[in-house]
Write a protein that holds these residues in place. Structure first.
Motif, PDB file in Angstrom:
ATOM      1  N   VAL A  98      13.027  25.619-113.381  1.00  0.00           N
ATOM      2  CA  VAL A  98      12.493  24.635-112.438  1.00  0.00           C
ATOM      3  C   VAL A  98      12.541  25.252-111.044  1.00  0.00           C
ATOM      4  O   VAL A  98      13.633  25.563-110.535  1.00  0.00           O
ATOM      5  N   CYS A  99      11.391  25.454-110.438  1.00  0.00           N
ATOM      6  CA  CYS A  99      11.319  26.198-109.183  1.00  0.00           C
ATOM      7  C   CYS A  99      10.449  25.465-108.169  1.00  0.00           C
ATOM      8  O   CYS A  99       9.327  25.048-108.479  1.00  0.00           O
ATOM      9  N   THR A 100      10.971  25.303-106.950  1.00  0.00           N
ATOM     10  CA  THR A 100      10.221  24.698-105.853  1.00  0.00           C
ATOM     11  C   THR A 100       9.908  25.775-104.822  1.00  0.00           C
ATOM     12  O   THR A 100      10.803  26.507-104.391  1.00  0.00           O
ATOM     13  N   THR A 101       8.643  25.874-104.447  1.00  0.00           N
ATOM     14  CA  THR A 101       8.184  26.866-103.477  1.00  0.00           C
ATOM     15  C   THR A 101       7.730  26.152-102.213  1.00  0.00           C
ATOM     16  O   THR A 101       7.013  25.155-102.275  1.00  0.00           O
ATOM     17  N   ASP A 102       8.156  26.675-101.030  1.00  0.00           N
ATOM     18  CA  ASP A 102       7.765  26.024 -99.780  1.00  0.00           C
ATOM     19  C   ASP A 102       6.558  26.729 -99.149  1.00  0.00           C
ATOM     20  O   ASP A 102       5.974  27.652 -99.734  1.00  0.00           O
ATOM     21  N   LEU A 114      10.314  16.417-101.465  1.00  0.00           N
ATOM     22  CA  LEU A 114       9.215  15.706-102.111  1.00  0.00           C
ATOM     23  C   LEU A 114       8.070  16.688-102.339  1.00  0.00           C
ATOM     24  O   LEU A 114       7.398  17.117-101.401  1.00  0.00           O
ATOM     25  N   ALA A 115       7.875  17.057-103.578  1.00  0.00           N
ATOM     26  CA  ALA A 115       6.832  18.019-103.921  1.00  0.00           C
ATOM     27  C   ALA A 115       5.501  17.300-104.098  1.00  0.00           C
ATOM     28  O   ALA A 115       5.450  16.151-104.548  1.00  0.00           O
ATOM     29  N   ASP A 116       4.420  17.998-103.760  1.00  0.00           N
ATOM     30  CA  ASP A 116       3.104  17.370-103.906  1.00  0.00           C
ATOM     31  C   ASP A 116       2.290  17.998-105.027  1.00  0.00           C
ATOM     32  O   ASP A 116       1.123  17.659-105.213  1.00  0.00           O
ATOM     33  N   ARG A 117       2.928  18.924-105.815  1.00  0.00           N
ATOM     34  CA  ARG A 117       2.224  19.473-106.971  1.00  0.00           C
ATOM     35  C   ARG A 117       3.235  19.919-108.007  1.00  0.00           C
ATOM     36  O   ARG A 117       4.294  20.446-107.669  1.00  0.00           O
ATOM     37  N   LEU A 118       2.911  19.712-109.280  1.00  0.00           N
ATOM     38  CA  LEU A 118       3.736  20.183-110.386  1.00  0.00           C
ATOM     39  C   LEU A 118       2.838  20.845-111.412  1.00  0.00           C
ATOM     40  O   LEU A 118       1.847  20.271-111.860  1.00  0.00           O
ATOM     41  N   ASP A 119       3.192  22.083-111.783  1.00  0.00           N
ATOM     42  CA  ASP A 119       2.511  22.792-112.864  1.00  0.00           C
ATOM     43  C   ASP A 119       3.553  23.161-113.911  1.00  0.00           C
ATOM     44  O   ASP A 119       4.611  23.708-113.570  1.00  0.00           O
ATOM     45  N   VAL A 175      12.974  33.603-122.585  1.00  0.00           N
ATOM     46  CA  VAL A 175      11.725  32.942-122.945  1.00  0.00           C
ATOM     47  C   VAL A 175      11.872  31.511-122.444  1.00  0.00           C
ATOM     48  O   VAL A 175      12.853  30.841-122.754  1.00  0.00           O
ATOM     49  N   ALA A 176      10.950  31.036-121.645  1.00  0.00           N
ATOM     50  CA  ALA A 176      11.168  29.753-120.971  1.00  0.00           C
ATOM     51  C   ALA A 176       9.864  29.012-120.739  1.00  0.00           C
ATOM     52  O   ALA A 176       8.764  29.558-120.884  1.00  0.00           O
ATOM     53  N   THR A 177      10.011  27.749-120.370  1.00  0.00           N
ATOM     54  CA  THR A 177       8.914  26.957-119.836  1.00  0.00           C
ATOM     55  C   THR A 177       9.163  26.778-118.346  1.00  0.00           C
ATOM     56  O   THR A 177      10.261  26.370-117.944  1.00  0.00           O
ATOM     57  N   ASP A 178       8.182  27.106-117.523  1.00  0.00           N
ATOM     58  CA  ASP A 178       8.315  27.010-116.070  1.00  0.00           C
ATOM     59  C   ASP A 178       7.793  25.661-115.580  1.00  0.00           C
ATOM     60  O   ASP A 178       6.685  25.250-115.932  1.00  0.00           O
ATOM     61  N   HIS A 179       8.587  25.004-114.756  1.00  0.00           N
ATOM     62  CA  HIS A 179       8.162  23.796-114.055  1.00  0.00           C
ATOM     63  C   HIS A 179       8.066  24.176-112.573  1.00  0.00           C
ATOM     64  O   HIS A 179       9.090  24.311-111.891  1.00  0.00           O
ATOM     65  N   LEU A 180       6.866  24.373-112.101  1.00  0.00           N
ATOM     66  CA  LEU A 180       6.622  24.919-110.771  1.00  0.00           C
ATOM     67  C   LEU A 180       6.169  23.812-109.824  1.00  0.00           C
ATOM     68  O   LEU A 180       5.116  23.202-110.022  1.00  0.00           O
ATOM     69  N   LEU A 181       6.976  23.572-108.780  1.00  0.00           N
ATOM     70  CA  LEU A 181       6.669  22.528-107.809  1.00  0.00           C
ATOM     71  C   LEU A 181       6.374  23.154-106.459  1.00  0.00           C
ATOM     72  O   LEU A 181       6.889  24.236-106.120  1.00  0.00           O
ATOM     73  N   VAL A 182       5.549  22.469-105.677  1.00  0.00           N
ATOM     74  CA  VAL A 182       5.190  22.956-104.343  1.00  0.00           C
ATOM     75  C   VAL A 182       5.624  21.934-103.304  1.00  0.00           C
ATOM     76  O   VAL A 182       5.223  20.757-103.357  1.00  0.00           O
ATOM     77  N   PHE A 183       6.454  22.383-102.351  1.00  0.00           N
ATOM     78  CA  PHE A 183       6.886  21.566-101.213  1.00  0.00           C
ATOM     79  C   PHE A 183       6.055  21.990-100.005  1.00  0.00           C
ATOM     80  O   PHE A 183       6.093  23.168 -99.618  1.00  0.00           O
ATOM     81  N   PRO A 184       5.289  21.096 -99.390  1.00  0.00           N
ATOM     82  CA  PRO A 184       4.379  21.503 -98.322  1.00  0.00           C
ATOM     83  C   PRO A 184       5.064  21.867 -97.004  1.00  0.00           C
ATOM     84  O   PRO A 184       4.415  22.389 -96.105  1.00  0.00           O
ATOM     85  N   GLY A 185       6.347  21.590 -96.877  1.00  0.00           N
ATOM     86  CA  GLY A 185       7.076  21.935 -95.656  1.00  0.00           C
ATOM     87  C   GLY A 185       7.815  23.263 -95.777  1.00  0.00           C
ATOM     88  O   GLY A 185       7.477  24.110 -96.598  1.00  0.00           O
ATOM     89  N   ARG A 186       8.850  23.418 -94.935  1.00  0.00           N
ATOM     90  CA  ARG A 186       9.637  24.655 -94.913  1.00  0.00           C
ATOM     91  C   ARG A 186      11.107  24.327 -95.156  1.00  0.00           C
ATOM     92  O   ARG A 186      11.673  23.473 -94.476  1.00  0.00           O
TER      93      ARG A 186
END
Length: 327
Positions: free
Chosen positions: A103-107, A38-43, A9-20
């Motif tokens: 804590v997860c960063t998606t490219d 450098l992420a440009d979005r955090l949910d 059971v967790a809280t997700d911190h989802l970040l988006v990296f616009p590159g690869r």
């Protein structure tokens, strides 16, 4: 069928990296990586594999039992899960640790780099599945998902001792488990869930070949992302089910959990594995089109349309009558 899902059971911190990510990795220097993206979005969203899978089952009209450990900050998460139809009575609340953090960063290619902080999840090892079964009035199936490793081992042993059907889903914890622990979790399971990468890692951990794994479990379900799902067993040919094509891609986090929810709902409804996998793929695509793992809207008409478009009227004929309680 009453299904218990043990897992994080967790809280997700989802970040988006616009590159690869791949463009930042230097061949020959991967033994000393020092990178910052450098992420440009955090949910910030509710998550955890146990919570995600029970949420999906509840949305499909079942009444699953969530078995896991959380912190005193679980109050809001618990309310939203109960509102969705999840039985949270078996969640242990720590009086000293926060709920786990993912804590997860998606490219741009939907690749992900993640870190998981266990927090209160470490106390899941103190939960007695036999007591849970008595408290909720009986269980038929237990999915043992990614959780505190000692909790996973305890729940597996208890479920087998109680003669309950077990679905083994070690997933992210394969990186932490020893070979002996992995063999213990897998051996005797009626269903085994992995993605394609985890399938290879599981064989390395256990020292078993794919054929040997299939002799240890009833059915092995391997998710392959955009290539769909393979359902494998020792005594029948592989069953390959194509994925449902998404209308758009928002966030891949929780897609595998949604597939498991759909597949297990199909099992509970006694559907053939092909139909259960198709339902899982359809639900997975709904989550893929949403940000967050428990915020998606599930409408029977939309789910039926996805099934018909991907798999034809036969799938709709078998599944549509079972979707009356979808919320």
């Amino acid at each position: 069928m009453r299904i218990a899902v043990t897992g994080s059971v967790a809280t997700d911190h989802l970040l988006v990296f616009p590159g690869r990510f791949a463009e930042q990795l230097i061949e020959g220097r991967l033994d000393r990586v020092s990178l910052s993206f450098l992420a440009d979005r955090l949910d910030v969203r509710p998550g955890g594999v146990g919570a995600n899978i029970t949420f999906g089952l509840a949305r499909l009209g079942l009444r699953p039992v969530l078995v896991g450990a959380a912190g005193t900050d679980f109050a809001d998460l618990g309310r939203s899960l109960r509102a969705a139809g999840v039985d949270t009575s078996a969640v242990r609340i720590s009086d000293r640790l926060h709920t786990a953090r993912f804590v997860c960063t998606t490219d741009a290619d939907q690749n992900q780099i993640a870190t998981f902080y266990a927090g209160a999840m470490a106390e899941a090892r103190h939960i007695d599945l036999a007591e849970v079964r008595g408290a909720v009035g009986g269980l038929d199936l237990v999915l043992v998902g990614a959780d505190d490793p000692q909790a996973m081992l305890r729940h597996t042993a208890t479920a087998h001792a109680l003669d309950l059907d077990v679905a083994a889903d070690p997933s992210q914890q394969l990186a932490r488990l020893t070979g002996e622990q992995t063999r213990h979790l897998v051996d005797g399971a009626r269903w085994l869930f992995t993605n394609e990468y985890e399938a290879a890692l599981l064989q390395r951990r256990t020292g078993w070949s794919a054929a040997e794994v299939l002799h240890k479990v009833g059915t092995w379900i391997v998710t392959r992302g955009a290539d769909g799902v393979s359902v494998l067993s020792a005594d029948s040919p592989p069953l390959d089910v194509p994925a449902v094509e998404p209308r758009t891609v928002a966030d891949p986090t929780g897609v595998g959990d949604a597939f498991r929810a759909g597949f297990l709902a199909g099992v509970a409804w006694e559907l053939p594995y092909r139909r259960a996998a198709q339902l899982g793929c359809a639900l997975a695509t709904v989550v893929l089109e949403s940000v967050g793992t428990q915020e998606y809207k599930l409408l029977p008409g939309d789910l039926v349309a996805r099934l018909e478009h991907a798999y034809g009227r036969g799938a709709v004929r078998d599944v549509e009558p079972l979707l009356a309680d979808v919320s």
